[in-house]
Motif scaffolding. Sequence first.
Motif, short mmCIF file in Angstrom:
data_model
loop_
_atom_site.label_atom_id
_atom_site.label_comp_id
_atom_site.label_asym_id
_atom_site.label_seq_id
_atom_site.Cartn_x
_atom_site.Cartn_y
_atom_site.Cartn_z
N LEU A 93 0.83 -1.21 0.00
CA LEU A 93 0.00 0.00 0.00
C LEU A 93 0.86 1.26 0.00
CD1 LEU A 93 -2.81 -1.03 2.52
CD2 LEU A 93 -2.95 -0.91 0.02
N LEU A 94 1.97 1.24 0.74
CA LEU A 94 2.87 2.39 0.73
C LEU A 94 3.49 2.59 -0.65
CD1 LEU A 94 4.68 1.90 4.17
CD2 LEU A 94 2.98 3.63 3.59
N CYS A 95 3.88 1.50 -1.30
CA CYS A 95 4.43 1.60 -2.65
C CYS A 95 3.38 2.14 -3.62
CB CYS A 95 4.94 0.23 -3.12
SG CYS A 95 6.48 -0.31 -2.37
N PRO A 179 10.17 0.52 -7.55
CA PRO A 179 10.19 0.48 -9.02
C PRO A 179 9.27 -0.57 -9.61
CG PRO A 179 12.43 0.67 -8.16
CD PRO A 179 11.54 0.43 -6.99
N PHE A 180 9.04 -1.69 -8.89
CA PHE A 180 8.14 -2.72 -9.40
C PHE A 180 6.69 -2.25 -9.40
CE2 PHE A 180 11.81 -5.06 -7.80
CZ PHE A 180 12.09 -5.89 -8.87
N MET A 181 6.39 -1.24 -8.63
CA MET A 181 5.06 -0.64 -8.65
C MET A 181 4.97 0.45 -9.71
SD MET A 181 1.99 -0.56 -7.31
CE MET A 181 2.10 -1.38 -5.72
N VAL A 230 4.94 -6.40 -6.02
CA VAL A 230 5.51 -5.96 -4.75
C VAL A 230 5.18 -6.94 -3.63
CG1 VAL A 230 5.45 -4.15 -2.99
CG2 VAL A 230 5.51 -3.53 -5.41
N PHE A 231 3.92 -7.37 -3.56
CA PHE A 231 3.49 -8.19 -2.43
C PHE A 231 4.16 -9.56 -2.42
CE2 PHE A 231 0.63 -11.31 -0.52
CZ PHE A 231 0.42 -10.75 0.72
#
Length: 299
Positions: A93-95, A179-181, A230-231
């Motif tokens: 969620l932060l990303c 970066p993945f987000m 990300v997760f």
Amino acid sequence: MIAVAGFRRDMLWQRFTIAIPYLWLLVFFLAPFAIILKISLADPIIAQPPFTPFFDGQGGVAATVDSYLFLLTDKLYAVTYLKSVFMAAVATLLCLALGFPMAYGIARADEGTRNLLLLLIVLPFWISFLLRVYAWMGLLNNHGVINNVLIWLQVIDKPIAFMYTDFAIYVGLVYSYLPFMVLPLYATLERMDLDLVDAAQDLGARPSQAFWDITWPLARPGVIAGCLLVFIPAMGEYVIPYLLGGPESLLIGRVLFDEFFVNRDWPLASAVAIVLLLLLVVPIVFLQRSQARDAEGHA
């Protein structure tokens, strides 16, 4: 006859092309998964390898589910799984909160600026992942750059204990996986037609309403892809919790490592890995089916 031969060649070539990804999955996913599953159904022993064989000497199956029963009865593993899921979800969620405006700004920038901003997003990948985590150790420790600057500015009187806390783990996860987000969000937002937003605002929609009615639904595929990217790795992360969280941060990646290499209990470690894989596969399948239903609804 020539046409039939050409058709057959095309069919064989299509089947060969389709078979390549399936062969890749078979060799690098299903086969290792089957090996880990087999080990998880064994008993730990002091030998090489440190687990009992799957088949006994009489051709029967010598499998046991004791490792899975132990996972269900020991609260440590349940707490570890829940904490790993929670921290991975918060980091995701932060990303998303940081990555969405970044991706939107990059997608709306002119071409020259866009290329420079994308280079800055990708630039950390040119440096070793381990070195980047070590750099955060130098920034966050009691005599690191951040504490020294705050003391020099007279904001604080004594160093703040950033290291070996959940805060340090979140910082490492967000920095490493941001970066993945950003990249899948950028790929989605860059293709979005801005005329739709302008038309909504011309019809009286407020900017916030235009965002939730136009931009967010169109960006949803990028949001889902970024959240999964990300997760999934954050869920099983080992290096960041170990270096920034310290010995008290018992996340599932740390537990998995300890069971394999410290306790030498390969069946239990394999059971932990199987349960972790199921925890990650189930939401992926659910999201894929949800996307398929949405695609059918829009068709």
